[in-house]
Structures are given as C-alpha cells and as structure tokens.
Design an enzyme around this catalytic site. Structure first.
Site, PDB file in Angstrom:
ATOM      1  N   TYR A  98       0.799  -1.228   0.000  1.00 29.01           N
ATOM      2  CA  TYR A  98       0.000   0.000   0.000  1.00 29.01           C
ATOM      3  C   TYR A  98       0.834   1.282   0.000  1.00 29.01           C
ATOM      4  O   TYR A  98       0.754   2.081  -0.925  1.00 29.01           O
ATOM      5  CB  TYR A  98      -0.964  -0.003   1.191  1.00 29.01           C
ATOM      6  CG  TYR A  98      -1.893  -1.190   1.166  1.00 29.01           C
ATOM      7  CD1 TYR A  98      -2.810  -1.354   0.129  1.00 29.01           C
ATOM      8  CD2 TYR A  98      -1.831  -2.185   2.142  1.00 29.01           C
ATOM      9  CE1 TYR A  98      -3.652  -2.454   0.073  1.00 29.01           C
ATOM     10  CE2 TYR A  98      -2.673  -3.298   2.093  1.00 29.01           C
ATOM     11  CZ  TYR A  98      -3.576  -3.422   1.056  1.00 29.01           C
ATOM     12  OH  TYR A  98      -4.395  -4.515   0.991  1.00 29.01           O
ATOM     13  N   PRO A 111     -11.216  -0.289  -2.938  1.00 29.86           N
ATOM     14  CA  PRO A 111     -12.449  -0.890  -3.462  1.00 29.86           C
ATOM     15  C   PRO A 111     -13.658   0.018  -3.257  1.00 29.86           C
ATOM     16  O   PRO A 111     -13.652   0.919  -2.420  1.00 29.86           O
ATOM     17  CB  PRO A 111     -12.611  -2.168  -2.623  1.00 29.86           C
ATOM     18  CG  PRO A 111     -11.283  -2.379  -1.965  1.00 29.86           C
ATOM     19  CD  PRO A 111     -10.714  -1.004  -1.768  1.00 29.86           C
ATOM     20  N   HIS A 316      -7.458   1.268   1.288  1.00 33.41           N
ATOM     21  CA  HIS A 316      -7.197  -0.124   1.646  1.00 33.41           C
ATOM     22  C   HIS A 316      -6.094  -0.345   2.689  1.00 33.41           C
ATOM     23  O   HIS A 316      -6.033  -1.398   3.314  1.00 33.41           O
ATOM     24  CB  HIS A 316      -6.812  -0.870   0.352  1.00 33.41           C
ATOM     25  CG  HIS A 316      -7.286  -2.292   0.307  1.00 33.41           C
ATOM     26  ND1 HIS A 316      -7.331  -3.107   1.408  1.00 33.41           N
ATOM     27  CD2 HIS A 316      -7.727  -3.053  -0.722  1.00 33.41           C
ATOM     28  CE1 HIS A 316      -7.774  -4.300   1.053  1.00 33.41           C
ATOM     29  NE2 HIS A 316      -8.031  -4.292  -0.233  1.00 33.41           N
ATOM     30  N   MET A 400     -19.550 -29.550  -1.551  1.00 33.72           N
ATOM     31  CA  MET A 400     -18.434 -28.786  -2.127  1.00 33.72           C
ATOM     32  C   MET A 400     -18.399 -27.391  -1.497  1.00 33.72           C
ATOM     33  O   MET A 400     -19.438 -26.814  -1.207  1.00 33.72           O
ATOM     34  CB  MET A 400     -18.604 -28.620  -3.639  1.00 33.72           C
ATOM     35  CG  MET A 400     -18.339 -29.866  -4.442  1.00 33.72           C
ATOM     36  SD  MET A 400     -18.571 -29.484  -6.201  1.00 33.72           S
ATOM     37  CE  MET A 400     -17.551 -30.745  -6.934  1.00 33.72           C
ATOM     38  N   PRO A 402     -18.565 -23.659  -1.593  1.00 29.20           N
ATOM     39  CA  PRO A 402     -19.080 -22.708  -2.589  1.00 29.20           C
ATOM     40  C   PRO A 402     -17.981 -21.832  -3.185  1.00 29.20           C
ATOM     41  O   PRO A 402     -17.962 -21.576  -4.390  1.00 29.20           O
ATOM     42  CB  PRO A 402     -20.083 -21.865  -1.791  1.00 29.20           C
ATOM     43  CG  PRO A 402     -20.521 -22.755  -0.677  1.00 29.20           C
ATOM     44  CD  PRO A 402     -19.303 -23.563  -0.320  1.00 29.20           C
ATOM     45  N   SER A 429      -7.813 -14.518   4.431  1.00 29.00           N
ATOM     46  CA  SER A 429      -7.573 -13.755   5.662  1.00 29.00           C
ATOM     47  C   SER A 429      -6.590 -14.483   6.576  1.00 29.00           C
ATOM     48  O   SER A 429      -6.675 -15.697   6.762  1.00 29.00           O
ATOM     49  CB  SER A 429      -8.892 -13.546   6.404  1.00 29.00           C
ATOM     50  OG  SER A 429      -8.652 -12.936   7.651  1.00 29.00           O
ATOM     51  N   SER A 522     -11.660 -11.901  -5.225  1.00 29.50           N
ATOM     52  CA  SER A 522     -11.932 -11.885  -3.798  1.00 29.50           C
ATOM     53  C   SER A 522     -13.380 -12.245  -3.539  1.00 29.50           C
ATOM     54  O   SER A 522     -14.289 -11.704  -4.163  1.00 29.50           O
ATOM     55  CB  SER A 522     -11.638 -10.490  -3.220  1.00 29.50           C
ATOM     56  OG  SER A 522     -11.740 -10.504  -1.820  1.00 29.50           O
TER      57      SER A 522
END
Length: 594
Positions: A98, A111, A316, A400, A402, A429, A522
């Site tokens: 950043y 974002p 961010h 499964m 997702p 994360s 993401s």
C-alpha cells in the site's frame, strides 16, 4: 433511552482493556518451513509456466534451498524477526502493498461497495436515509483492523505514504466530514452533553449543509486525491503551505469518516444500473460527475446519491474487506430499527464550511488531476451482474465449498475466453493470527488446469472434484499461515535487509509470471445483498469480486479497455455459462460422491 448508534470515541483505556487481552491470546503468524514453500512454489508454477522455463526455475530453487545456502540463511533471519515482533509480516505488507504503491489509490487500490438501491430520488430522501454507524466488536479473529477504520486517513508522501489514526489520540474526534457539490463541511455528531445527535438533528444539519452548498461551480479540491501518489505528494506540500488549506485538510483527516452526498449520475437502462452505480462507488464517474466529491485518502467514505444509489469506498491500507463488510451489515441492520429518542430542544450550531484558497499552481494541479482521472474512468470497464440460476446452497448440497466451486468456474471461464490458464490471486484472511492481514490462495492449480482443459472429456466430474478439493485444501493451508506468497515476500525483504540485493530465484521470469495476476479475485460475503468492486492489478488482467448468497451470486468483473485482449462483459458472460455447465455436470452424474 440513550441511542447507541454513533461511533464511540475509542479511548486508550478501552483499547488497553479487553481488546489487548484478546489480542495477546492470538497466536503469532508462523514462518513456514523453507522446503515446504519451495516445493509448493514449483507446484503452483506448473499450470502457468512453460516446461523449459520451469526446468530452469527448478535448478534455481534447488540452489536456493541447498544446505548452508542463501535460502537457509534468509530463513533463519526471518525466524529471528518473527521471534522479536508481534507479526513478522504486517509492517512489510502495509509498506509494500500500500504505502510504497505509487499508482492512484482510486481504481488501483481502493475498493468500492455497492449497496441495494434506496427508494428515493430527491435530496430529502438523500439526507434522511443517511444514518451514522456504531463501532463493531467481539470476534474470535484479530480485531486490530476495526480500530483502524475510523478517524484514520492516508497521508501522501513524495516516495512513500503514511497512515494517521486520530481515534487513538487523547481527544478522539467527534465530527464527520460531509461533502456536497465538491464543498467540504465539518459536522459535529455529538451534542454538548456528549450524547450523539438524533436522526432528526442529523437531518436538520444535513439540510443546512445542502443549503450552504448549492453552487455547482466550485473547484473540486478532492480530485487531487485521485492523482498518482508522487504527483499528489508534491501537490499536497504545495496545498498545505497555506494555513487555511492546512486546517481544512487536517479537519478532513481527523474526521470519523466522510459522507459524500452525490449529484445524480447519468441515467442508464435498468440492466446497466448496477454497473453504473458500482462505478460511482469506485471512482465517482469522472470530473464532470462525482470524482471530485471525495477525499480518496480517507479510510471510510459513505456515498449517498440523490438518485437512490448508495454504498461506500475505502482506502485499503488500514483494513481488508471483511471488517468493512461487517460494518456495512451492522449499518444496514441499524437503519431498520426505529429511533426512540427525542431530540433535545437546544439549537444546534451551524455546520462549519471548510475553505480552500486556490492559487494558480493548485488550479493547475486540479486540472491535471481531472484530465488523468477522466482517462482512468474511460479506461475501466465494469460489469456487475446477479447470477440468479443458483447460489451457495447448490455446491453445499454436493458437499463442495461454494468458494472453491466459484473459483473453479472462474478458471473454466478464463480458459474458454483466452485458451490458457493464468496466475490467479484470491485473498485469504490471516486474522487467525495477531495483526494478520492476507495471504494468497492460488486458484490456478494443476488440478484446475486438468479440469478446464478436459471439460468435454467423460472423466470431467472426477477432475472437477479434484480441482474443487485442491482449492479447498490450498485455502485451509493459506488461512493457517502456510501459504507460499507471504513467505516468499518475507525471504525477499530479508534478502534486501541482509544482502542489499535479491537472490536469482526472485529475478527469474517464472517468479514474474507467478506474480502477474491476470485474475485478481476476492470473495467478500455479506448478509447485505451488496457487492464489492475494484480494478485489475495488471494492465492485461481482470478483477473479480463476488458475494455468494443462498440462491444467487453477486459478481463484479472489471477490465481495462486499453487492453484489446480483455473484456469484462465477455468474461462475465463466460462465468455465468461455466457455473451453469458445472451444475449440469453435477446433475448428469448423480452417483458421483462429491
């Protein structure tokens, strides 16, 4: 009853109490074993690097990790650093990802979040639907990022930026910044008795701000924050030479957050509304619209359009997506509750307008920023779609993950569109660890490559199963601090500190290919039916963000028009087709034990 809706100033004692006790209970981020990372690095290169280049890289890796070699020495240095710091990665990561990053924060880093459209189309609705937020807390994960969201701001530098957090000061701020028609105001959100303003009081104050900022011909000072960071660093020094300007900028930086009351965007057809509104949240639409109605260095900017569009954009550096989304979910739920507080009879002070003295040099900087911003706006293609054939419940019924299912569909969509596999970034994360930020999930694996290349083969169900399982396995590994990317970054940074240069493994074309993410993705799940969006991280790449709901999936896909190869609308369509085809595959093979 006293309302609990407004942000409470974060006092030093509050931080020192429960928060620190909780933080100390979290484990430190581990340094993965050197050989494990080297082996896994070679594995992730297989689907994206040609055979002869891979052979050369294997030789470099063998040399790097040999006993007594440079890799072993750097690993020991990294382990020493880990033993002396709370988190061996976090300072390096914020710096590299950043603060040293010099492209504009708008589109390239910050974002946007698009919330469901509100049912109003005038300024009365615009201000009455705007409610303040309360601070969130209580989570088994590292809570540090929550303490970085409010009253914080990025400060431009000539070569490196910094972040200032006023919430931790001895007298935390009690005001927000409101911007309308490019004009900034300080709005104190507490009464003199320290109770927060009621909804009725806020409405009164916001109406006053609208009445004080009816002129639409003001210079959009906020557009300076859209510049290349080095350019903004120079312009910033020049801007704050003037004492009035300096005080105005500091008031914005200190504020709890910024509220942007936007002019209506150009009308578009209903099927393009979401894409248009997402662009408004991400970059404001250019200098003719709302890009100057922002302070993009501010960590949190809530955006309410006169036409019912609403959402936010965030800088961010202080935090990742999940704490932002948790905050959004809380705000949306809080807005549904009726307020049961009467407004005090005392009159409120007028909101304070922030003044800027625009010299010819500052005017020149503003004009340059407008031109560059408009170029970036023209270059970005954004497609926000709601995939309504099914949601996360379908993969779950087949046992499964997702997220893994969606990521493998993305691999299939990209392969069908471009006839090759590419290096893919998915954010994971690291908040299981103290001060943890993110690790990379590398969604392009040898298993996903085998599946997408053999989609018309009869064995494709078992190949899909392997690809989904491989992704789930890599995700688990990444969130437990055993991914390869942050470890490789740590070894590289350690080399810079210890040796003043980097080993050949980091100069290799394979390393460059691995770090060139043509798919930057993401998953940002939220209770609210929203979607986050951001720009591609490479000129010939895509950005894909998604929020999987039970029965539908919200997608935001972005690309640059200046690249003739990429096309967000085409990839978005291919992604929908891939998901449907993968469902058909599951339904045609009911006996497959997935």
């Amino acid at each position: 009853m006293k309302p609990c809706g407004l942000v409470k100033p974060v006092s030093a004692t509050r931080i020192a109490g429960r928060y620190l006790a909780h933080q100390k209970g979290l484990p430190s981020l581990p340094v993965p074993p050197l050989q494990q990372t080297c082996d896994r690095y070679l594995t992730v290169l297989e689907p994206i690097v040609e055979v002869d280049k891979l052979r050369h890289t294997q030789e470099l890796v063998a040399e790097f990790q040999k006993p007594g070699g440079v890799g072993e020495s750097l690993q020991k240095g990294l382990e020493r650093r880990a033993s002396k710091t709370e988190n061996w990665l976090s300072d390096w990561w914020v710096q590299i990802a950043y603060l040293d990053y010099r492209l504009p924060v708008v589109v390239h880093s910050s974002p946007g979040v698009l919330l469901p459209r509100l049912d109003f189309s005038d300024r009365q609705g615009q201000i009455s639907e705007t409610l303040p937020v309360e601070f969130l807390g209580g989570s088994p994960l590292c809570m540090n990022q929550y303490y970085e969201l409010l009253s914080s701001c990025r400060i431009p530098g000539l070569k490196r930026d910094s972040v200032v957090n006023h919430a931790k000061s001895s007298s935390p701020p009690t005001h927000i910044t409101v911007v309308h028609n490019y004009q900034f105001f300080v709005l104190d959100v507490y009464n003199s008795d320290k109770t927060p303003l009621t909804e009725e009081q806020l409405y009164t104050q916001l109406e006053r701000i609208l009445d004080l900022s009816l002129q639409t011909n003001k210079e959009p000072i906020g557009i300076l924050t859209t510049q290349h960071r080095n350019s903004w660093g120079k312009a910033y020094i020049n801007l704050i030479k003037d004492e009035t300007n300096k005080q105005s900028v500091e008031a914005i930086q200190r504020s709890i957050f910024t509220l942007c009351l936007d002019a209506p965007m150009p009308k578009v057809s209903d099927d393009l509304y979401r894409s248009s509104a997402a662009i408004q949240m991400l970059h404001g639409g250019g200098s003719r619209w709302n890009s100057g109605n922002r302070w993009f260095d501010k960590t949190l900017q809530f955006i309410i359009g006169e036409d019912g569009s609403c959402g936010l954009t965030y800088e961010h550096a202080p935090a990742e997506g999940p704490p932002i989304v948790a905050l959004i979910d809380h705000v949306v739920e809080y807005m549904k509750k009726p307020e049961i507080v009467r407004s005090p009879a005392a009159s409120l002070p007028m909101p304070q307008k922030l003044h800027f003295n625009i010299t010819p040099e500052i005017k020149k900087d503003i004009d340059e920023a407008k031109e560059k911003m408009n170029g970036l706006v023209q270059d970005l293609e954004m497609r926000v779609t709601v995939f309504d054939q099914f949601g996360k419940n379908l993969p779950k019924t087949h046992k499964m993950s997702p997220d893994a299912f969606i990521q493998i569909a993305l691999q299939l969509a990209y392969y069908r569109t471009h006839q090759r596999c590419c290096s893919t970034y998915e954010s994971a994360s690291l908040r299981m660890f103290r001060l943890g930020r993110t690790e990379t999930i590398r969604s392009a694996s040898i298993n996903s490559a085998n599946f997408v290349k053999a989609f018309d083969d009869t064995k494709k169900v078992s190949l899909m199963e392997k690809a989904v399982k491989a992704h789930r396995s890599y995700t688990d590994m990444a969130i437990r601090g055993q991914g390869i990317d942050r470890h490789l970054l740590g070894l590289k940074m350690q080399a810079v500190e210890d040796l003043g240069s980097v080993p050949d493994i980091f100069r290799d074309t394979s390393y460059a290919a691995a770090m060139h993410y043509r798919l930057s993705t993401s998953q940002v799940p939220a209770k609210t039916d929203c979607v986050m969006c951001f720009g591609p991280v490479v000129p010939d790449g895509y950005a894909v963000c998604y929020n999987p709901k039970n029965d539908h999936i919200n997608f935001a896909v972005a690309s640059f028009n200046s690249c003739k190869e990429t096309n967000a609308a085409r990839l978005s369509q291919a992604l929908g087709d891939a998901l449907v085809d993968m469902r058909t595959l599951l339904e045609q093979t009911p006996k497959a034990k997935l």
